[in-house]
Write a protein that holds these residues in place. Structure first.
Motif, mmCIF file in Angstrom:
data_model
loop_
_atom_site.group_PDB
_atom_site.id
_atom_site.type_symbol
_atom_site.label_atom_id
_atom_site.label_comp_id
_atom_site.label_asym_id
_atom_site.label_seq_id
_atom_site.Cartn_x
_atom_site.Cartn_y
_atom_site.Cartn_z
ATOM 1 N N UNK A 1 0.810 -1.209 0.000
ATOM 2 C CA UNK A 1 0.000 0.000 0.000
ATOM 3 C C UNK A 1 0.851 1.270 0.000
ATOM 4 N N UNK A 2 0.281 2.333 -0.551
ATOM 5 C CA UNK A 2 0.881 3.654 -0.461
ATOM 6 C C UNK A 2 0.472 4.266 0.879
ATOM 7 N N UNK A 3 1.163 5.322 1.276
ATOM 8 C CA UNK A 3 0.872 5.961 2.565
ATOM 9 C C UNK A 3 -0.568 6.463 2.647
ATOM 10 N N UNK A 4 -1.061 7.087 1.584
ATOM 11 C CA UNK A 4 -2.426 7.628 1.592
ATOM 12 C C UNK A 4 -3.459 6.507 1.744
ATOM 13 N N UNK A 5 -3.208 5.375 1.074
ATOM 14 C CA UNK A 5 -4.117 4.237 1.196
ATOM 15 C C UNK A 5 -4.113 3.697 2.616
ATOM 16 N N UNK A 6 -2.924 3.559 3.169
ATOM 17 C CA UNK A 6 -2.801 2.995 4.507
ATOM 18 C C UNK A 6 -3.483 3.896 5.532
#
Length: 205
Positions: A66-71
């Protein structure tokens, strides 16, 4: 050394990003059990409280791809739900379609599972779903599309399904190439060493 394998070495734990390779003698953790980089073997300093929290978050992010924004979005959703935030977070991540495809043995890594889903090779309850973040529910049936069942990658993975540990919350019929979500995952079903409370503490600051 493969860039993906460097991630496992950085977190000092097997993230199973390379599928069957992670179970073999070629695993980077087995060959070089220290952080990557010029000074990796000497980089064993004690981490601060923040450092421990950050590393735990990075470990889970990288495991599920996952990317930071998704997480962060998953964390916010977990915090709003009833129950324990850390457990809610892990259960949400386990319910992702790409993770379920991987857990059922149709793919040998989550990255491969994401690719299969994005390319439209997976059906949920008979309908094509090409969104890796799609959240499965109890009773959902997951299977490769009819036209995709003869793909070498899928057939090869199913031939070795007996060697894989299918979680108890999933049931897979290898002959029919079909899996069913018997129940939603619980904290006990997530066997990877994760200290989710550290992630909660990190985002609560």
């Amino acid at each position: 050394m493969d860039a993906v394998c460097r991630l496992c070495r950085r977190e000092n734990v097997k993230l199973f990003l390379k599928g069957d390779r992670c179970l073999s003698d070629k695993c980077a953790i087995n060959k070089r059990n220290y952080a990557p980089g010029l000074h990796g073997q000497r980089r064993r300093t004690k981490l601060s409280e923040y450092g421990l929290q950050l590393r735990e978050k990075q470990k889970v992010k990288r495991t599920y791809g996952l990317m930071e924004s998704q997480f962060r979005s998953y964390f916010q959703k977990a915090a709003r739900a009833q129950g324990v935030t850390g457990i809610n977070l892990l259960v949400l991540l386990e319910r992702r379609l790409d993770n379920v495809v991987y857990r059922m043995g149709f793919a040998d890594s989550r990255a491969q599972a994401r690719q299969l889903v994005r390319h439209g090779h997976v059906r949920v309850n008979g309908r094509k779903v090409n969104i890796p973040s799609f959240l499965i529910k109890q009773g959902d049936a997951v299977e490769p599309r009819e036209k995709s069942r003869h793909m070498e990658v899928i057939r090869g993975n199913m031939e070795h399904i007996a060697q894989k540990q299918i979680p108890e919350w999933l049931h897979v019929d290898a002959t029919a190439m079909r899996g069913v979500v018997q129940t939603l995952p619980s904290r006990e079903d997530i066997t990877m060493p994760i200290q989710e409370q550290l992630i909660v503490e990190l985002y609560s600051k």
